[in-house]
Design an enzyme around this catalytic site. Sequence first.
Site, PDB file in Angstrom:
ATOM      1  N   LYS A   1       0.779  -1.386  -0.218  1.00  0.00           N
ATOM      2  CA  LYS A   1      -0.064   0.014  -0.143  1.00  0.00           C
ATOM      3  C   LYS A   1       0.971   1.300  -0.005  1.00  0.00           C
ATOM      4  O   LYS A   1       1.811   1.464   0.932  1.00  0.00           O
ATOM      5  CB  LYS A   1      -0.930   0.012   1.288  1.00  0.00           C
ATOM      6  CG  LYS A   1      -2.024   0.779   1.173  1.00  0.00           C
ATOM      7  CD  LYS A   1      -3.171   0.712   2.485  1.00  0.00           C
ATOM      8  CE  LYS A   1      -4.009   1.692   2.577  1.00  0.00           C
ATOM      9  NZ  LYS A   1      -4.784   1.663   3.703  1.00  0.00           N
TER      10      LYS A   1
ATOM     11  N   ASP B   1     -16.795   0.571   0.304  1.00  0.00           N
ATOM     12  CA  ASP B   1     -15.567   0.126   0.018  1.00  0.00           C
ATOM     13  C   ASP B   1     -14.330  -0.223   0.986  1.00  0.00           C
ATOM     14  O   ASP B   1     -13.593  -0.788   0.704  1.00  0.00           O
ATOM     15  CB  ASP B   1     -14.746   1.285  -1.221  1.00  0.00           C
ATOM     16  CG  ASP B   1     -14.655   2.493  -0.700  1.00  0.00           C
ATOM     17  OD1 ASP B   1     -15.723   3.041  -0.214  1.00  0.00           O
ATOM     18  OD2 ASP B   1     -13.634   2.844  -0.412  1.00  0.00           O
ATOM     19  N   ASN B   2     -14.869   0.299   2.208  1.00  0.00           N
ATOM     20  CA  ASN B   2     -13.899  -0.232   3.360  1.00  0.00           C
ATOM     21  C   ASN B   2     -14.748  -1.289   4.148  1.00  0.00           C
ATOM     22  O   ASN B   2     -14.271  -1.251   5.631  1.00  0.00           O
ATOM     23  CB  ASN B   2     -13.549   1.332   4.220  1.00  0.00           C
ATOM     24  CG  ASN B   2     -12.838   2.019   3.392  1.00  0.00           C
ATOM     25  OD1 ASN B   2     -11.981   1.545   2.404  1.00  0.00           O
ATOM     26  ND2 ASN B   2     -12.909   3.453   3.703  1.00  0.00           N
TER      27      ASN B   2
ATOM     28  N   ARG C   1       0.647  -5.120   3.930  1.00  0.00           N
ATOM     29  CA  ARG C   1      -0.942  -5.534   4.385  1.00  0.00           C
ATOM     30  C   ARG C   1      -1.068  -6.959   4.134  1.00  0.00           C
ATOM     31  O   ARG C   1      -1.015  -7.383   2.947  1.00  0.00           O
ATOM     32  CB  ARG C   1      -1.897  -4.396   4.051  1.00  0.00           C
ATOM     33  CG  ARG C   1      -3.249  -4.820   4.675  1.00  0.00           C
ATOM     34  CD  ARG C   1      -4.210  -3.808   4.434  1.00  0.00           C
ATOM     35  NE  ARG C   1      -4.803  -3.420   3.248  1.00  0.00           N
ATOM     36  CZ  ARG C   1      -5.364  -2.339   3.178  1.00  0.00           C
ATOM     37  NH1 ARG C   1      -5.826  -1.519   4.020  1.00  0.00           N
ATOM     38  NH2 ARG C   1      -6.012  -2.253   1.857  1.00  0.00           N
TER      39      ARG C   1
HETATM   40  P1  AMP Z   1      -9.630   5.362   1.150  1.00  0.00           P
HETATM   41  O1  AMP Z   1     -10.421   6.391   1.517  1.00  0.00           O
HETATM   42  O2  AMP Z   1      -8.241   5.243   1.714  1.00  0.00           O
HETATM   43  O3  AMP Z   1     -10.427   3.864   1.337  1.00  0.00           O
HETATM   44  O4  AMP Z   1      -9.458   5.496  -0.328  1.00  0.00           O
HETATM   45  C1  AMP Z   1     -10.601   5.560  -1.297  1.00  0.00           C
HETATM   46  C2  AMP Z   1     -10.045   5.567  -2.728  1.00  0.00           C
HETATM   47  O5  AMP Z   1      -8.977   6.393  -3.111  1.00  0.00           O
HETATM   48  C3  AMP Z   1      -9.399   4.380  -3.196  1.00  0.00           C
HETATM   49  O6  AMP Z   1      -9.736   3.926  -4.354  1.00  0.00           O
HETATM   50  C4  AMP Z   1      -8.135   4.523  -3.065  1.00  0.00           C
HETATM   51  O7  AMP Z   1      -7.033   3.646  -3.896  1.00  0.00           O
HETATM   52  C5  AMP Z   1      -7.912   5.874  -3.456  1.00  0.00           C
HETATM   53  N1  AMP Z   1      -6.806   6.715  -3.185  1.00  0.00           N
HETATM   54  C6  AMP Z   1      -6.401   7.305  -2.007  1.00  0.00           C
HETATM   55  N2  AMP Z   1      -5.370   7.733  -2.035  1.00  0.00           N
HETATM   56  C7  AMP Z   1      -4.581   7.698  -2.927  1.00  0.00           C
HETATM   57  C8  AMP Z   1      -3.483   8.456  -3.608  1.00  0.00           C
HETATM   58  N3  AMP Z   1      -2.643   8.729  -3.046  1.00  0.00           N
HETATM   59  N4  AMP Z   1      -3.550   7.955  -5.042  1.00  0.00           N
HETATM   60  C9  AMP Z   1      -4.306   7.022  -5.614  1.00  0.00           C
HETATM   61  N5  AMP Z   1      -5.176   6.841  -5.221  1.00  0.00           N
HETATM   62  C10 AMP Z   1      -5.615   7.086  -3.835  1.00  0.00           C
HETATM   63 MG    MG Z   2     -10.332   2.358   1.264  1.00  0.00          MG
END
Ligand code: AMP
Ligand code: MG
Length: 472
Positions: free
Chosen positions: A109, A244-245, A172
Amino acid sequence: MTLHIPFDNTYARLPTSMQSAQAPTPVAAPSLIAFNGNLAQELGITGTDDAQMAQYFAGNALPSGAAPLAQLYAGHQFGQYNPQLGDGRAVLLGEVVDQSGLRRDIQLKGSGPTPYSRRGDGRSWLGPVLREYVVSEAMHALGVPTTRALAATRTGEDVIRDRPLPGGVLTRVAQSHIRVGTFQVFAAQRNIAALQTLYDYTVERHYPQAKDPSDLLQMVIDKQAALIPHWMSFGFIHGVMNTDNCTLSGETIDYGPCAFMDGFDAHAVFSSIDRRGRYAYSAQADIIVWNMAQLATSLVLLMPDTDAAIDQFTSQINAMPELVRSHWLTRFAAKIGISAPTPDDVALVTDLLSLMHNAQVDFTNTFRDLAKGTARDQFTDRPAFDSWSARWHTRIEAEQDPKALMMASNPAFIPRNHRIEQMIDDAVAGDDTAFHRLNSVLSTPYDEQPDAADLMAPPQPNEVVKATFCGT
Ligand code: AMP
Ligand code: MG
């Protein structure tokens, strides 16, 4: 000697409509922060010297047998459907079958851009990497189903957020990375073939007893209905319970703007992006039902008779709140020494929580002190506490060993927000001592550890963390 990971990959064989081959992007100067030897052993992984492991766990070298890919998924973010998310800053290296026969994913990650990165850089800074490492391992030690942390590295590169920050990569481990949003994406696309393939894959991997989508739904409902009260019993707030989480396996995933409460507040919100409190502490018990309804909505498409399926799934979803309440009662009753609670015990628990809420006492320490018989000092309204305590003592008279149950349900140590922030500040300055100490103390959270009394203490007023931020 070289790093050995006994890969046995299956997701990589699924259609390219579901995942894209994607290698990690190398970084400038990897260095190893941590390698979780106990977990590695469980997975049949043998390590090598730190310099080589840094190359592998930062994504500069691929371990033999890896078939890296990014998974497609979608999801409701704060109630709004986003049709395309996916691994935007992670790649699945592959899977291993662990010592107990369980298939586990190994994911990097923060490993660079993928086809699903949208406008993101695919990277992570060090803070979220170390936060997820510490909190996921602490959750595991507390007994909560969760993804694990196998390794953490520095990349030797800065990532640009509101300022340049040192980059990191987390390795992870998960029972899988299949999310409610993985089902949603194919349902929304009306790609029934992919939806069916995902269903078959999920059943085979996680719920081989499931005979049809209704069974699968019920098994996931059962897991999630147990998981969220388990979080709540430690004062944990996930902060971003988007679909998605939310995993099909029932493991906690994605430690972004999460927090453990210090002072008890039933409505606590830390997540800086949760402006309306959708994922507030108490709201978690309701939102998980909403998330399961989204899974049900996707699974309906696999059923031959839509109307009958909707009736069936609706009744399963409608029965979920009661299931959550029952797990909640079991968890909180155990925290006050009651091993087999009845509905009559609800009032005993909620009356204590009201006293705690009113006095804003420290959640973790108050429960621990109840077990030790010293909780009274925490309360400002002593007469109210005394009258509750009298009822409580009457109730637990018949219990075999209430103190043992309480000591096993009320940890001495949780990863407190201010300690995590201080640990991250130190690590950004190049000092990983606090990171290693936190991991060590939190690995036995139910043990008294006199040398770590400072990690039990709630924050001083100037140390209080009011908001937590997502990993981006
Ligand atoms: P999260 O809120 O961390 O569950 O992320 C939500 C979405 O945003 C997922 O599809 C992640 O892969 C994407 N995402 C979060 N941070 C980044 C990043 N720095 N670059 C690309 N995609 C990201
Ligand atoms: Mg996520």
